[in-house]
Design a protein around this motif. Sequence first.
Motif, mmCIF file in Angstrom:
data_model
loop_
_atom_site.group_PDB
_atom_site.id
_atom_site.type_symbol
_atom_site.label_atom_id
_atom_site.label_comp_id
_atom_site.label_asym_id
_atom_site.label_seq_id
_atom_site.Cartn_x
_atom_site.Cartn_y
_atom_site.Cartn_z
ATOM 1 N N PRO A 189 0.781 -1.325 -0.068
ATOM 2 C CA PRO A 189 -0.062 -0.038 0.062
ATOM 3 C C PRO A 189 0.721 1.294 0.029
ATOM 4 O O PRO A 189 0.548 2.178 -0.753
ATOM 5 C CB PRO A 189 -0.659 -0.223 1.038
ATOM 6 N N ARG A 190 1.671 1.395 0.959
ATOM 7 C CA ARG A 190 2.556 2.611 1.059
ATOM 8 C C ARG A 190 3.455 2.913 0.226
ATOM 9 O O ARG A 190 3.563 4.127 -0.303
ATOM 10 C CB ARG A 190 3.387 2.257 2.306
ATOM 11 N N THR A 206 -1.044 5.679 -2.581
ATOM 12 C CA THR A 206 -2.545 5.892 -2.173
ATOM 13 C C THR A 206 -2.715 5.933 -0.700
ATOM 14 O O THR A 206 -1.818 5.598 -0.101
ATOM 15 C CB THR A 206 -3.303 4.617 -2.793
ATOM 16 N N ALA A 207 -3.782 6.409 -0.281
ATOM 17 C CA ALA A 207 -3.880 6.287 0.999
ATOM 18 C C ALA A 207 -5.551 5.996 1.258
ATOM 19 O O ALA A 207 -6.483 6.448 0.541
ATOM 20 C CB ALA A 207 -3.804 7.833 1.820
ATOM 21 N N SER A 214 2.071 7.597 10.041
ATOM 22 C CA SER A 214 2.778 7.157 8.978
ATOM 23 C C SER A 214 3.916 7.696 8.829
ATOM 24 O O SER A 214 5.184 7.320 8.641
ATOM 25 C CB SER A 214 2.113 7.330 7.743
#
Lengths: 285, 443, 361
Positions: free
Chosen positions: C74-75, C79-80, C101
């Motif tokens: 994901p990181r 994107t979040a 984060s």
Amino acid sequence: MNTPVRTFRSYWQVAPLSLVLLCFLVFPILTIVIVSFWDFNAYQLLPDFTFDNYAFSLTSDVTLKAYLNTFFYAIATWLITLILGFTVAYYLAFHIESNLMRNLLFILCTIPFLTSNIIRMISWIPLLGRNGLVNGLLTGSGMVDQPVEWLLYSDFSVILAFVHLYTLFMVVPIFNAMTRIDKKLIEAAMDAGASTLQTIFLVIVPLCRSGIVIGTVFILTLVMGDFITVRLMSGGLSASVGVLIYNEISLLQYPAAAADAVILLITILIIFSILFRFVDIKKEL
Amino acid sequence: MSQDDLTHTSKAPSSDSTSPENPSRRTLIKAAGAASGLALGSGAITGFPMVWSQNIKNVTLRQFGTGVSNINAIAEKAKEDLGINLQLTALDSDAVAQRAVTQPKSYDIADIEYWIGKKVFPAGVMQPLDVSRLKNFDKISSLFVTGKLTEDSTIAQGTAPHTVGFVESKESTKFATEPTNWMTLIPTIYNADTLGIRPDLIDRPIKNWKDIMDPAFKGKTSILNIPSIGIMDAAMICESMGEIQYADKGNMTREEIDKTIDILKEAKKAGQFRAFWKSFDESVNLMASGEVVIQSMWSPAVAAVRAKGIPCIYQPLEEGYRSWGGGIGLAKHLSGLELDAAYEYIDWYLSGWVGAYLMRQGYYSAAPSTSKAFMSENEWNFWMEGKPATADILSPEGKLMEKAGAVRDGGSYMERMGHVACWNSVMDENKYMVRKWNEFIAS
Amino acid sequence: MKKGAIELVCINKAYGNKEAIKDISLSIAAGHYCCLLGPSGCGKTTTLRIIAGHETPTDGDILLDNRNVTGLPPRKRGTALMFQNYALFPHLNCVDNTAFSLKISGVAKATRHAQAIEMLKLVNMESYTDALPDQLSGGQQQRVALARALINQPDVILLDEPLSALDPFLRGKMRVELKRIQQQLGITFVHVTHSQEEAFALSDQVVLMHDGVIEQQGTPKEIFQQPKTAFVAHFIGGHNVLEGQIHQNEFHTGSIRVKGLAQALSSSPRTNVPQQFSLRFDRIKAAPQPDEGLHTQPFTVDAVEYQGAVIQVQGHYQKGPELSVYVSDKAFFAHPFQPGQEIYLGWDAHDLNPLQPPVHS
């Protein structure tokens, strides 16, 4: 609606529990406190009000040594069961998906309790003894020339037995706390770029705090109050506070035993009051 | 010996005796003894004639004590012979002392060791026995009356049974210096303890108590962790090492205690001991597993190790034995019919059958002469005379204990009981000793 | 050039035998507000989680700004994700939640706290910095969750049913807020919802999903004006779906005949073949008497529902379709209808929107 009738009725509702606690907790503890001020000789107890028992215990090297020993056992056992218990609970909570499998593995954890204390202790001999399995393997594989003596009747074996026995008491509360963690939080941590370890230490551990504290309470009370494991697994070579108290009881020195019990109780209460500074147990339950 | 707190209730059927109460029981006992002597059986004397009084039939007596003599077979036999119900409770010796003092109403008959009696009797929870009511009193070994096995033997140190065997009067709790009509405990069982060794793992003769401190056995020795007995073994060792000369090992001074404990501590620090044991089972396991090759031990534990096919010797030592003795006494509250029954029971205890039963386990009977009639010649010669067995020696349960040709470790009764160096005891400085002992364990 | 263009190429996702997503291809322009709309179980959340990287597609590729991110965690995607129910860390206060984060990437405490407070300001939560999630209302938690999603300056924000836990009033307010923030930052928002109202209000692009496939996509206007299928017409509401046949350029549905259809049909109509059309409630004229431009068959009123600005009248033709009609309140109260009453309806032929047959049979 707090009318007198209702209040009265609610008192009735707590009466059975209060009575049980009064009879089986408060009264015995009071008795112990009272007896701790009595005098004694080889034959009998002499009602009195003397601080001798406390004075002796609090100034004796033996007490100090026994306490140091007990703390050592408690802390070592705590640390190992914490790491083990956390790992096992983590595995059960986050890696096992089927409920059946989880229950099976839980039952596996209770195996140490399926045999009696004495049998369990005796069974360590063929495993860890001079001519035991482990030493057989070690000497057989040529890793050592002489059998390793510290495997049995040593601090090592005492702590090993404690860990073997009590890890479950760490697993259950931590597992319980873990199941209440929203799985989304772990994804949220991943989303923020956290590695597995970071997720464990920044999210899971803080959220398991209540479970860890409860497990800690279990472990500390069990280890600090123990006498039989220490006696049998150290081969009687070391003494914990429990062993001292047990010795005194078996020699009819009830007042001395009572005084030591009161000191132990106070010590444990102090430890717990510090522990509960870190976590509001009522809120977390 | 059992560590469990078990209550055994005799399940023996009540015998339907027809004999009327006989005024001259003693003569009949002798006759019965002779008859059973012919039977030559180990316990095979079922046709024993009933000669005991009938009014005590079905009286229940609660006896508690160490497992040594709290044996179901005795209760069953008592039911058969006397018709009384004997409820037995076996505890370890510390627990026995506790129960005797703190719950005197919970028992009718206490089966305790003499050194425990020394603690318990002054607490006023027991009543002395009127020896004139005991027909078999004069059969009791002189060891328990005068303290001397023979005229010229010296009295051992410690709590010798005769020193706490009598009180001055019925109401007194003060021990008498001379035999009187009032006996505190009727002796039942006794023995001489020494070190047990593993002859297969030791390649030199063991002759002295000090051998347990030999650096060659470093990490392979054990002593028992019951302070009142352990300190005695320690004293035997220290004296044998030539480190300390005790005035009375059974009643040490503070300096003697300090010195003894210091020697023990040093040895512990040097790693001489593998473990300390507290229960019978532990001592058996330590020895059988080879964790330990020389340790203080009890006679039946040696038998238990041998029963596993592992060689073990109850090694006689030059300095002599540490001895112990037990007896049965009456609770203070006992009266009336139950008191009569208790007297009857105690007299029966001395009459031979029980003694023979206990002797077959390796203990000694308080009235050896009465027991002879209940043992085979081979048994008597092996256990009492120290002669080689002419046939296999069986335990009372019929298990093989020794093969034909074997000789008892330590020899005859006279050789063993004649070499008692010290009796189990409780010291005046008991409290201090226990604290020092704890210090040793915690060190 | 704006960042945050998303392209899904032939994405499939199956759980065991169950296909959650079937062969989806979709492109979302950078800086657009895109809503994934559909009933529950349609695959919209799965699609979102695949973009986020919390699910791996069984097949297909995900491109972000022409970069294939299919295998990335994901990181690493830029994107979040803002979770449904927000998934705020219960043990951390607003600042630490927001700065989480940054802490992971090793930013110093002072710096990350400053940035977090900056973000909390953006969502109007700067006065709650020390509060724990438990002490916040749903709307406040959501703002914090948004701040947490924004702090890494992602190219794409993914929102999973962000407004569903809020009460209607707050929902409206937050809707405005989301749009404001999206426009202010100019980044791509992908928002999962089951409310067409929400989707229409927010989106530049609506993707309507059903049963794991995209039923229709386009601007809200395109979708509302020309729903592609009967499902879309039903789902977005306000549309009648008529069934009938075409005879010589005339559409017959039971007893109703609608003249002059020609221009609305995309392809040459096949005559005598069953065909569906949608017809908006508000494009139907209604009058108590027959009039010019109205059909001569009477329409029986079954129910009348007051909805404020309009009144929804439901009824049916004998042997014909059931229809709903919006009548403006002004017109209605001039000539009110009662259930059971017969009225007359009419509509322009070009308001009939021909529908494609269902995507799945």
